[in-house]
Each structure stands twice: as C-alpha cells, then as structure tokens.
Write a protein that holds these residues in place. Structure first.
Motif, PDB file in Angstrom:
ATOM      1  N   MET A   1       0.843  -1.111   0.203  1.00  0.00           N
ATOM      2  CA  MET A   1      -0.094  -0.203  -0.107  1.00  0.00           C
ATOM      3  C   MET A   1       1.024   1.380  -0.016  1.00  0.00           C
ATOM      4  O   MET A   1       1.958   1.139   0.581  1.00  0.00           O
ATOM      5  N   ALA A   2       0.547   2.345  -0.944  1.00  0.00           N
ATOM      6  CA  ALA A   2       1.442   3.314  -1.012  1.00  0.00           C
ATOM      7  C   ALA A   2       1.154   4.561   0.234  1.00  0.00           C
ATOM      8  O   ALA A   2       0.041   4.456   0.986  1.00  0.00           O
ATOM      9  N   THR A   3       2.314   4.938   0.572  1.00  0.00           N
ATOM     10  CA  THR A   3       2.066   6.124   1.761  1.00  0.00           C
ATOM     11  C   THR A   3       1.172   7.155   1.324  1.00  0.00           C
ATOM     12  O   THR A   3       1.068   7.261   0.260  1.00  0.00           O
ATOM     13  N   ARG A   4       1.245   7.920   2.390  1.00  0.00           N
ATOM     14  CA  ARG A   4       0.272   9.105   2.125  1.00  0.00           C
ATOM     15  C   ARG A   4       1.154  10.315   1.219  1.00  0.00           C
ATOM     16  O   ARG A   4       0.558  10.642   0.087  1.00  0.00           O
ATOM     17  N   ASN A   5       2.355  10.001   1.428  1.00  0.00           N
ATOM     18  CA  ASN A   5       3.177  11.015   0.443  1.00  0.00           C
ATOM     19  C   ASN A   5       3.105  10.510  -0.844  1.00  0.00           C
ATOM     20  O   ASN A   5       3.271  11.487  -1.877  1.00  0.00           O
ATOM     21  N   ASP A   6       3.177   9.029  -1.165  1.00  0.00           N
ATOM     22  CA  ASP A   6       3.265   8.690  -2.415  1.00  0.00           C
ATOM     23  C   ASP A   6       1.967   9.090  -3.367  1.00  0.00           C
ATOM     24  O   ASP A   6       2.021   9.436  -4.156  1.00  0.00           O
ATOM     25  N   GLN A   7       0.582   8.929  -2.261  1.00  0.00           N
ATOM     26  CA  GLN A   7      -0.430   9.263  -2.861  1.00  0.00           C
ATOM     27  C   GLN A   7      -0.624  10.701  -3.348  1.00  0.00           C
ATOM     28  O   GLN A   7      -0.981  11.075  -4.401  1.00  0.00           O
ATOM     29  N   ASN A   8      -0.072  11.756  -2.353  1.00  0.00           N
ATOM     30  CA  ASN A   8      -0.108  13.004  -2.759  1.00  0.00           C
ATOM     31  C   ASN A   8       1.073  13.268  -4.032  1.00  0.00           C
ATOM     32  O   ASN A   8       0.547  14.129  -4.995  1.00  0.00           O
ATOM     33  N   PHE A   9       2.123  12.563  -3.940  1.00  0.00           N
ATOM     34  CA  PHE A   9       2.892  12.806  -5.458  1.00  0.00           C
ATOM     35  C   PHE A   9       2.161  12.187  -6.524  1.00  0.00           C
ATOM     36  O   PHE A   9       2.262  13.084  -7.546  1.00  0.00           O
ATOM     37  N   ILE A  10       1.495  11.393  -6.614  1.00  0.00           N
ATOM     38  CA  ILE A  10       0.556  10.482  -7.687  1.00  0.00           C
ATOM     39  C   ILE A  10      -0.489  11.625  -8.192  1.00  0.00           C
ATOM     40  O   ILE A  10      -0.593  12.044  -9.416  1.00  0.00           O
ATOM     41  N   ALA A  11      -1.241  12.245  -6.989  1.00  0.00           N
ATOM     42  CA  ALA A  11      -2.074  13.427  -7.316  1.00  0.00           C
ATOM     43  C   ALA A  11      -1.468  14.564  -7.779  1.00  0.00           C
ATOM     44  O   ALA A  11      -2.086  15.275  -8.901  1.00  0.00           O
ATOM     45  N   PHE A  12      -0.454  15.046  -7.595  1.00  0.00           N
ATOM     46  CA  PHE A  12       0.223  16.124  -8.113  1.00  0.00           C
ATOM     47  C   PHE A  12       0.709  15.668  -9.539  1.00  0.00           C
ATOM     48  O   PHE A  12       0.402  16.664 -10.542  1.00  0.00           O
ATOM     49  N   CYS A  13       1.246  14.419  -9.772  1.00  0.00           N
ATOM     50  CA  CYS A  13       1.407  14.073 -11.233  1.00  0.00           C
ATOM     51  C   CYS A  13       0.122  14.179 -12.140  1.00  0.00           C
ATOM     52  O   CYS A  13       0.074  14.665 -13.319  1.00  0.00           O
ATOM     53  N   ASP A  14      -0.887  13.764 -11.676  1.00  0.00           N
ATOM     54  CA  ASP A  14      -2.259  13.808 -12.302  1.00  0.00           C
ATOM     55  C   ASP A  14      -2.483  15.095 -13.002  1.00  0.00           C
ATOM     56  O   ASP A  14      -2.867  15.147 -13.876  1.00  0.00           O
ATOM     57  N   GLU A  15      -2.517  16.192 -11.739  1.00  0.00           N
ATOM     58  CA  GLU A  15      -3.037  17.405 -12.136  1.00  0.00           C
ATOM     59  C   GLU A  15      -1.907  17.966 -12.914  1.00  0.00           C
ATOM     60  O   GLU A  15      -2.381  18.693 -13.857  1.00  0.00           O
TER      61      GLU A  15
END
Length: 79
Positions: A1-15
């Motif tokens: 499972m991805a950490t919170r920071n990884d999820q935030n980075f993925i959201a940043f990349c999507d945006e």
C-alpha cells in the motif's frame, strides 16, 4: 500500500499531466504547481527523489511543446 506522501505525489502528477495536456507547457511562475515542480527538480538534482517518481515526472516533462515562445528578453539587434 502506498504511503500518504506517495499518494500526494501521484495526485500532483495527475494534476500536472492534465495541465500540460491542455496548455502544452508547465504553469507560470508563482503558482502552487510551479512551486511543486521546483521542489521536485531540486530533489532530482540532489539525487534524493525515488526512481519511480523521477520517471513519472520526466514523462510529464517530455510531453511539453518547447517550440512555443513564451516571452523572455528581446535579442539585441547588435548581436
């Protein structure tokens, strides 16, 4: 499972990917996305960014159309 920071980075990349698809460039200075881009580039230059994050960011950076002129200084007529 991805950490919170990884999820935030993925959201940043999507945006960022959506922004680049629409405008064909990275955002202007002094925007939230621009600050995150600067931070990510700093981490890449320091060598502290994880490889999968670097690959994801560089894929987005390669999507840009660098032939678009966005301003800058005028060239001197004497050069």
């Amino acid at each position: 499972m991805a950490t919170r920071n990884d999820q935030n980075f993925i959201a940043f990349c999507d945006e960022l990917r959506e922004y680049v698809k629409e405008h064909h460039l990275f955002p202007q200075k002094h925007s939230r996305l621009s600050h995150k881009i600067k931070y990510t580039r700093k981490k890449i230059n320091d060598g502290t960014l994880e490889k999968w994050k670097r690959v994801m960011f560089e894929e987005i950076a390669d999507m840009r159309d660098l032939s678009i002129h966005t301003g800058g200084r005028k060239k001197s007529k004497y050069n």
